[in-house]
Design a protein around this motif. Structure first.
Motif, PDB file in Angstrom:
ATOM      1  N   LYS A 286       0.866  -1.176   0.000  1.00 33.29           N
ATOM      2  CA  LYS A 286       0.000   0.000   0.000  1.00 33.29           C
ATOM      3  C   LYS A 286       0.904   1.228   0.000  1.00 33.29           C
ATOM      4  O   LYS A 286       1.986   1.212   0.594  1.00 33.29           O
ATOM      5  CB  LYS A 286      -0.900  -0.005   1.237  1.00 33.29           C
ATOM      6  N   THR A 287       0.465   2.285  -0.662  1.00 31.55           N
ATOM      7  CA  THR A 287       1.294   3.483  -0.768  1.00 31.55           C
ATOM      8  C   THR A 287       0.534   4.706  -0.280  1.00 31.55           C
ATOM      9  O   THR A 287      -0.685   4.809  -0.444  1.00 31.55           O
ATOM     10  CB  THR A 287       1.736   3.717  -2.226  1.00 31.55           C
ATOM     11  N   VAL A 288       1.280   5.639   0.290  1.00 29.36           N
ATOM     12  CA  VAL A 288       0.718   6.918   0.698  1.00 29.36           C
ATOM     13  C   VAL A 288       1.771   7.986   0.455  1.00 29.36           C
ATOM     14  O   VAL A 288       2.962   7.761   0.690  1.00 29.36           O
ATOM     15  CB  VAL A 288       0.271   6.901   2.176  1.00 29.36           C
ATOM     16  N   ALA A 289       1.339   9.137  -0.052  1.00 25.06           N
ATOM     17  CA  ALA A 289       2.255  10.238  -0.338  1.00 25.06           C
ATOM     18  C   ALA A 289       2.080  11.322   0.717  1.00 25.06           C
ATOM     19  O   ALA A 289       1.110  12.092   0.680  1.00 25.06           O
ATOM     20  CB  ALA A 289       2.001  10.793  -1.733  1.00 25.06           C
ATOM     21  N   GLN A 424      -3.791   7.644  11.252  1.00 26.90           N
ATOM     22  CA  GLN A 424      -4.026   6.247  11.622  1.00 26.90           C
ATOM     23  C   GLN A 424      -5.487   5.850  11.408  1.00 26.90           C
ATOM     24  O   GLN A 424      -5.775   4.741  10.952  1.00 26.90           O
ATOM     25  CB  GLN A 424      -3.618   6.015  13.076  1.00 26.90           C
ATOM     26  N   GLY A 425      -6.401   6.761  11.723  1.00 31.15           N
ATOM     27  CA  GLY A 425      -7.815   6.461  11.521  1.00 31.15           C
ATOM     28  C   GLY A 425      -8.147   6.233  10.063  1.00 31.15           C
ATOM     29  O   GLY A 425      -8.921   5.324   9.714  1.00 31.15           O
ATOM     30  N   GLU A 426      -7.559   7.046   9.180  1.00 35.12           N
ATOM     31  CA  GLU A 426      -7.782   6.877   7.744  1.00 35.12           C
ATOM     32  C   GLU A 426      -7.237   5.531   7.271  1.00 35.12           C
ATOM     33  O   GLU A 426      -7.855   4.849   6.443  1.00 35.12           O
ATOM     34  CB  GLU A 426      -7.104   8.021   6.980  1.00 35.12           C
ATOM     35  N   ALA A 427      -6.070   5.159   7.804  1.00 33.66           N
ATOM     36  CA  ALA A 427      -5.470   3.879   7.414  1.00 33.66           C
ATOM     37  C   ALA A 427      -6.310   2.709   7.904  1.00 33.66           C
ATOM     38  O   ALA A 427      -6.566   1.747   7.158  1.00 33.66           O
ATOM     39  CB  ALA A 427      -4.049   3.781   7.965  1.00 33.66           C
ATOM     40  N   MET A 428      -6.756   2.770   9.147  1.00 36.25           N
ATOM     41  CA  MET A 428      -7.510   1.650   9.719  1.00 36.25           C
ATOM     42  C   MET A 428      -8.887   1.500   9.081  1.00 36.25           C
ATOM     43  O   MET A 428      -9.465   0.411   9.079  1.00 36.25           O
ATOM     44  CB  MET A 428      -7.619   1.825  11.235  1.00 36.25           C
ATOM     45  N   SER A 429      -9.391   2.588   8.496  1.00 33.73           N
ATOM     46  CA  SER A 429     -10.676   2.502   7.792  1.00 33.73           C
ATOM     47  C   SER A 429     -10.511   1.973   6.372  1.00 33.73           C
ATOM     48  O   SER A 429     -11.494   1.751   5.666  1.00 33.73           O
ATOM     49  CB  SER A 429     -11.337   3.882   7.746  1.00 33.73           C
ATOM     50  N   GLY A 430      -9.247   1.815   5.936  1.00 30.36           N
ATOM     51  CA  GLY A 430      -8.973   1.319   4.592  1.00 30.36           C
ATOM     52  C   GLY A 430      -8.991   2.381   3.521  1.00 30.36           C
ATOM     53  O   GLY A 430      -8.959   2.060   2.331  1.00 30.36           O
ATOM     54  N   ALA A 431      -9.003   3.662   3.929  1.00 27.38           N
ATOM     55  CA  ALA A 431      -9.158   4.746   2.954  1.00 27.38           C
ATOM     56  C   ALA A 431      -7.864   5.493   2.643  1.00 27.38           C
ATOM     57  O   ALA A 431      -7.868   6.414   1.830  1.00 27.38           O
ATOM     58  CB  ALA A 431     -10.196   5.746   3.467  1.00 27.38           C
ATOM     59  N   LEU A 432      -6.745   5.107   3.268  1.00 31.16           N
ATOM     60  CA  LEU A 432      -5.512   5.889   3.110  1.00 31.16           C
ATOM     61  C   LEU A 432      -4.723   5.511   1.860  1.00 31.16           C
ATOM     62  O   LEU A 432      -4.015   6.352   1.291  1.00 31.16           O
ATOM     63  CB  LEU A 432      -4.626   5.710   4.349  1.00 31.16           C
ATOM     64  N   ASN A 433      -4.836   4.281   1.412  1.00 30.04           N
ATOM     65  CA  ASN A 433      -4.022   3.797   0.302  1.00 30.04           C
ATOM     66  C   ASN A 433      -4.197   4.666  -0.946  1.00 30.04           C
ATOM     67  O   ASN A 433      -5.313   4.896  -1.409  1.00 30.04           O
ATOM     68  CB  ASN A 433      -4.404   2.352  -0.026  1.00 30.04           C
ATOM     69  N   TRP A 456       4.886   3.455  12.235  1.00 32.58           N
ATOM     70  CA  TRP A 456       3.566   2.818  12.315  1.00 32.58           C
ATOM     71  C   TRP A 456       3.056   2.449  10.926  1.00 32.58           C
ATOM     72  O   TRP A 456       2.525   1.348  10.717  1.00 32.58           O
ATOM     73  CB  TRP A 456       2.579   3.758  13.014  1.00 32.58           C
ATOM     74  N   LEU A 457       3.200   3.349   9.977  1.00 32.08           N
ATOM     75  CA  LEU A 457       2.764   3.062   8.609  1.00 32.08           C
ATOM     76  C   LEU A 457       3.545   1.887   8.030  1.00 32.08           C
ATOM     77  O   LEU A 457       2.979   1.013   7.366  1.00 32.08           O
ATOM     78  CB  LEU A 457       2.928   4.307   7.735  1.00 32.08           C
ATOM     79  N   ASP A 458       4.833   1.864   8.281  1.00 33.16           N
ATOM     80  CA  ASP A 458       5.650   0.756   7.794  1.00 33.16           C
ATOM     81  C   ASP A 458       5.181  -0.569   8.388  1.00 33.16           C
ATOM     82  O   ASP A 458       5.031  -1.570   7.678  1.00 33.16           O
ATOM     83  CB  ASP A 458       7.115   1.007   8.137  1.00 33.16           C
ATOM     84  N   GLN A 459       4.936  -0.582   9.675  1.00 40.80           N
ATOM     85  CA  GLN A 459       4.494  -1.805  10.345  1.00 40.80           C
ATOM     86  C   GLN A 459       3.127  -2.264   9.856  1.00 40.80           C
ATOM     87  O   GLN A 459       2.788  -3.448   9.963  1.00 40.80           O
ATOM     88  CB  GLN A 459       4.461  -1.581  11.857  1.00 40.80           C
ATOM     89  N   ASN A 460       2.350  -1.348   9.306  1.00 36.77           N
ATOM     90  CA  ASN A 460       1.014  -1.681   8.835  1.00 36.77           C
ATOM     91  C   ASN A 460       0.935  -1.825   7.313  1.00 36.77           C
ATOM     92  O   ASN A 460      -0.145  -1.710   6.726  1.00 36.77           O
ATOM     93  CB  ASN A 460       0.014  -0.640   9.337  1.00 36.77           C
ATOM     94  N   GLY A 461       2.091  -2.085   6.699  1.00 37.54           N
ATOM     95  CA  GLY A 461       2.106  -2.461   5.292  1.00 37.54           C
ATOM     96  C   GLY A 461       2.142  -1.332   4.295  1.00 37.54           C
ATOM     97  O   GLY A 461       1.928  -1.556   3.096  1.00 37.54           O
ATOM     98  N   TYR A 462       2.414  -0.104   4.756  1.00 35.32           N
ATOM     99  CA  TYR A 462       2.472   1.042   3.848  1.00 35.32           C
ATOM    100  C   TYR A 462       3.912   1.392   3.493  1.00 35.32           C
ATOM    101  O   TYR A 462       4.824   1.259   4.316  1.00 35.32           O
ATOM    102  CB  TYR A 462       1.833   2.279   4.486  1.00 35.32           C
ATOM    103  N   VAL A 463       4.085   1.872   2.277  1.00 40.69           N
ATOM    104  CA  VAL A 463       5.318   2.541   1.876  1.00 40.69           C
ATOM    105  C   VAL A 463       5.002   4.019   1.730  1.00 40.69           C
ATOM    106  O   VAL A 463       4.050   4.397   1.031  1.00 40.69           O
ATOM    107  CB  VAL A 463       5.864   1.982   0.548  1.00 40.69           C
ATOM    108  N   VAL A 464       5.766   4.852   2.421  1.00 36.10           N
ATOM    109  CA  VAL A 464       5.623   6.302   2.287  1.00 36.10           C
ATOM    110  C   VAL A 464       6.522   6.736   1.143  1.00 36.10           C
ATOM    111  O   VAL A 464       7.744   6.540   1.188  1.00 36.10           O
ATOM    112  CB  VAL A 464       6.006   7.021   3.593  1.00 36.10           C
ATOM    113  N   CYS A 465       5.940   7.312   0.110  1.00 33.16           N
ATOM    114  CA  CYS A 465       6.700   7.645  -1.092  1.00 33.16           C
ATOM    115  C   CYS A 465       6.276   9.016  -1.612  1.00 33.16           C
ATOM    116  O   CYS A 465       5.376   9.655  -1.063  1.00 33.16           O
ATOM    117  CB  CYS A 465       6.504   6.578  -2.158  1.00 33.16           C
ATOM    118  N   THR A 466       6.928   9.454  -2.664  1.00 35.15           N
ATOM    119  CA  THR A 466       6.587  10.748  -3.246  1.00 35.15           C
ATOM    120  C   THR A 466       5.294  10.637  -4.050  1.00 35.15           C
ATOM    121  O   THR A 466       4.833   9.538  -4.381  1.00 35.15           O
ATOM    122  CB  THR A 466       7.705  11.246  -4.172  1.00 35.15           C
ATOM    123  N   VAL A 467       4.739  11.778  -4.390  1.00 39.12           N
ATOM    124  CA  VAL A 467       3.530  11.782  -5.216  1.00 39.12           C
ATOM    125  C   VAL A 467       3.800  11.086  -6.549  1.00 39.12           C
ATOM    126  O   VAL A 467       3.036  10.215  -6.988  1.00 39.12           O
ATOM    127  CB  VAL A 467       3.032  13.224  -5.446  1.00 39.12           C
TER     128      VAL A 467
END
Length: 489
Positions: A286-289, A424-433, A456-467
Motif C-alpha cells: 500500500k502506498t501513501v504520499a 491512523q484512523g484513515e489507514a484503519m478505515s482502509g481509505a488511506l491507500n 507505524w505506517l511501515d508496520q502496517n504495510g504502507y510505503v511512504v513515497c513521493t507523489v
C-alpha cells in the motif's frame, strides 16, 4: 610420427609453466591464497613437465632469495607443472599473478594464460594477463579478476611467449580467491552501518566521502543516485528483508548523480513526464504520499531525517521567495535523499481570480529558483496556495497539481496526537491507500507526529513515497492542469 603434444607446442610457440586444475569443487575462503609459490623452502610442488630443466635457484629472485629457472627447453611447451589442488571451481572468479624475468636482450611479449578443456573435450587457450617483458628486469603479469569458464576442466595456468624460446625465471606465482564485499557496505568497512548511509549521502551532496561504486550501487545500474540511497537505508533498517549479496570488485566511485534525460517542454493538457524510480518499492505494498508545504523551514531537515531513517520518501512543496543561501541546503538534501522537490509558487498568493500571465509568473519564478539551486532544468509538480483552484488555473497551469486527499489540519493548530489519530484512523478505515496527505514542515506538531507515523505506517504495510512515485507504482498517469487528491481514480 610427430607427438601430438609436440604438434600443439610448435603451433602455439609457447613457453609453459603449467599447473593442473583439480576437477573437484571446493569453495575457497575469500582472500585465500590458493597458490603462493615463492620457492623459498623448496619447489612448492613444481616439477619438470618433460626433459627441460626446472630448478630452484638463488641467481635471481623477485622477492626473497629464490626463484625457478626454466632452461634447456627443446620444445615450446616445456615448462614446470603443479596441481592447483582444492579451491578452484569452474565458473568462479580468482586473481592470478606471477613475476617473470628474461635476459634475451630484447623485450619479449608474454602472457599468463589458461589452458582448459571445454564440455566437448576441445582444448582452449585464453590469455588471462598479457604483457611486454623487458630484458633484464622483473615484470609482474596479473589479472585481479578472472573467471574460469563454467565448462572448464583439466585446466593449466602457464606463462607463455608469443615466439621466443628464451630461458626465463619465474617467482611469486600467486592464485587467490577474490575478496568479497557486502552490497551496501559503501565504505567497505566489512559491515553495513550508519556510516555507509552517511558517506553515500555526502557523496550525493557533492561532499568529500569514501564511497565504492560496486558496493554502493544497490540496484546495479552502474550509477549512484537517490534510489541507491533509499535502498541502502532500507537495507540498513531491515537487514532481514534482504538477501545477502556480494561483489568482488573495489572500484572507487567517480560517477556523479545522473541528471536524467532532457526534460521535455510541457503544456497544459499534456501527460506529466514522470521520471520517478520505483525499483526500491517492494511489490504488493500500500502506498501513501506524505507532502509538506511552506518550506524551506526549520522543521524541514527533521522531517527528512525521520523519513530517511525508515528509507521512505516524501514530496516537499517549496515557496520560491523563502529560498535563500541559508536554507538552500535543505532543498539539495531533499533532492539527494530521493525526496521529491516541488513548487508551492513564488509568493504563496491565492491565485483564484488571477489572469493566466500572473498564474504562470507565480509558477515560473519558483521553478527557476529551484532549478538554480539544484543546477538542473526541469518542471515541478505544483501545489496551489490555500488549495485555491478555478477554471483559469485549470486551463493555464503547465504541470499537474497534487491537492489534498487527507488534510491533517496541522495549519489549524491540531496537536501532534490529533494528527497521528487522523492518519491512523484513515489507514484503519482502509481509505488511506493511494492518497496525498497534506502537512506542513513549518508546524512542529507535524514534525513530531511523523516520528510516530512513519514506523507505524511501515508496520502496517504502507510505503511512504513521493507523489510521482505513488502514481507510477500504481500505474496511473497525471495530466498537466488537473488536480489530484489520490491516485485511486
Amino acid at each position: 610420427m610427430t607427438n601430438f603434444k609436440q604438434l600443439i607446442a610448435r603451433t602455439l610457440s609457447i613457453t609453459v609453466i603449467a599447473m593442473t586444475l583439480s576437477a573437484t569443487a571446493f569453495p575457497a575462503n575469500a582472500g585465500e591464497k590458493l597458490i603462493q609459490a615463492g620457492f623459498e623452502s623448496g619447489m612448492d610442488g613444481f616439477a619438470a613437465r618433460a626433459t627441460e630443466s626446472v630448478e630452484r635457484t638463488s641467481a635471481k629472485a623477485y622477492q626473497g632469495s629464490y626463484s625457478v629457472l626454466v632452461s634447456n627447453r627443446t620444445e615450446a611447451w616445456n615448462g614446470a607443472v603443479a596441481s592447483l589442488g582444492a579451491g578452484f571451481n569452474a565458473g568462479d572468479t580468482y586473481s592470478f599473478s606471477c613475476a617473470v624475468y628474461q635476459s634475451s636482450g630484447a623485450a619479449v611479449d608474454m602472457q599468463l594464460s589458461l589452458e582448459y578443456e571445454d564440455a566437448t573435450g576441445t582444448k582452449n587457450y585464453v590469455h588471462v594477463a598479457p604483457g611486454s617483458v623487458d630484458s633484464d628486469t622483473w615484470t609482474v603479469l596479473s589479472n585481479p579478476s578472472y573467471t574460469i569458464p563454467a565448462d572448464a576442466s583439466a585446466c593449466k595456468l602457464y606463462v607463455e611467449t608469443a615466439e621466443s624460446l628464451c630461458d626465463f625465471y619465474v617467482d611469486e606465482i600467486i592464485a587467490e580467491a577474490p575478496t568479497h564485499y557486502l552490497l551496501g557496505d559503501v565504505n567497505q568497512s566489512e559491515k553495513i552501518d550508519k556510516e555507509d548511509v552517511t558517506e553515500l549521502m555526502k557523496y550525493l551532496l557533492g561532499q568529500e566521502a569514501t564511497v565504492y561504486l560496486e558496493t554502493a550501487d544497490m540496484n546495479g545500474d552502474g550509477k549512484l543516485n537517490a534510489v541507491d540511497l533509499s535502498m541502502l537505508r532500507q537495507r540498513f533498517a531491515y537487514p532481514d528483508r534482504f538477501t545477502t549479496t556480494t561483489t568482488t570488485t573495489t572500484t572507487a566511485a567517480t560517477t556523479t548523480r545522473d541528471p536524467g534525460a532532457a526534460w521535455p517542454t510541457l503544456k497544459n493538457g499534456d501527460k506529466w513526464y514522470n521520471t520517478a524510480d520505483i525499483s526500491w518499492i517492494p511489490a504488493g505494498k500500500k502506498t501513501v504520499a506524505l507532502s509538506f508545504d511552506d518550506g524551506p523551514a526549520q522543521g524541514g531537515m527533521s522531517v527528512q531525517n525521520t523519513l530517511n531513517a525508515q528509507g521512505f520518501h516524501a514530496t516537499f512543496f517549496y515557496q520560491g521567495n523563502k529560498i535563500n543561501g541559508s536554507n538552500e541546503s535543505e532543498i539539495k538534501a531533499a533532492e539527494a535523499g530521493g525526496h521529491e522537490v516541488a513548487n508551492h509558487t513564488w509568493s504563496h498568493t491565492d491565485m483564484r481570480g488571477m489572469g493566466s500571465g500572473q498564474i504562470l509568473n507565480e509558477y515560473n519564478q519558483c521553478k527557476d529558483k529551484l532549478n538554480q539551486v539544484l543546477g538542473v532544468k526541469r518542471d515541478y509538480l505544483v501545489r496551489l496556495p490555500f488549495l485555491g483552484y478555478d477554471s483559469t488555473i485549470a486551463s493555464t497551469m503547465p504541470v499537474p497539481m497534487p491537492n489534498c486527499g487527507l488534510d491533517t489540519e496541522d495549519w489549524n493548530h491540531h496537536t501532534t496526537q490529533q494528527i497521528i489519530q487522523t492518519v491512523q484512523g484513515e489507514a484503519m478505515s482502509g481509505a488511506l491507500n493511494g492518497k496525498v496527505v497534506l502537512m506542513h514542515e513549518t508546524e512542529n506538531a507535524s514534525v513530531e507526529a511523523l516520528k510516530t507515523l512513519v514506523p507505524w505506517l511501515d508496520q502496517n504495510g504502507y510505503v511512504v513515497c513521493t507523489v510521482s512515485e505513488m502514481f507510477k507504482y500504481n500505474n496511473k498517469e497525471m495530466i498537466c492542469g488537473r488536480k489530484y487528491d489520490s491516485c485511486m481514480y
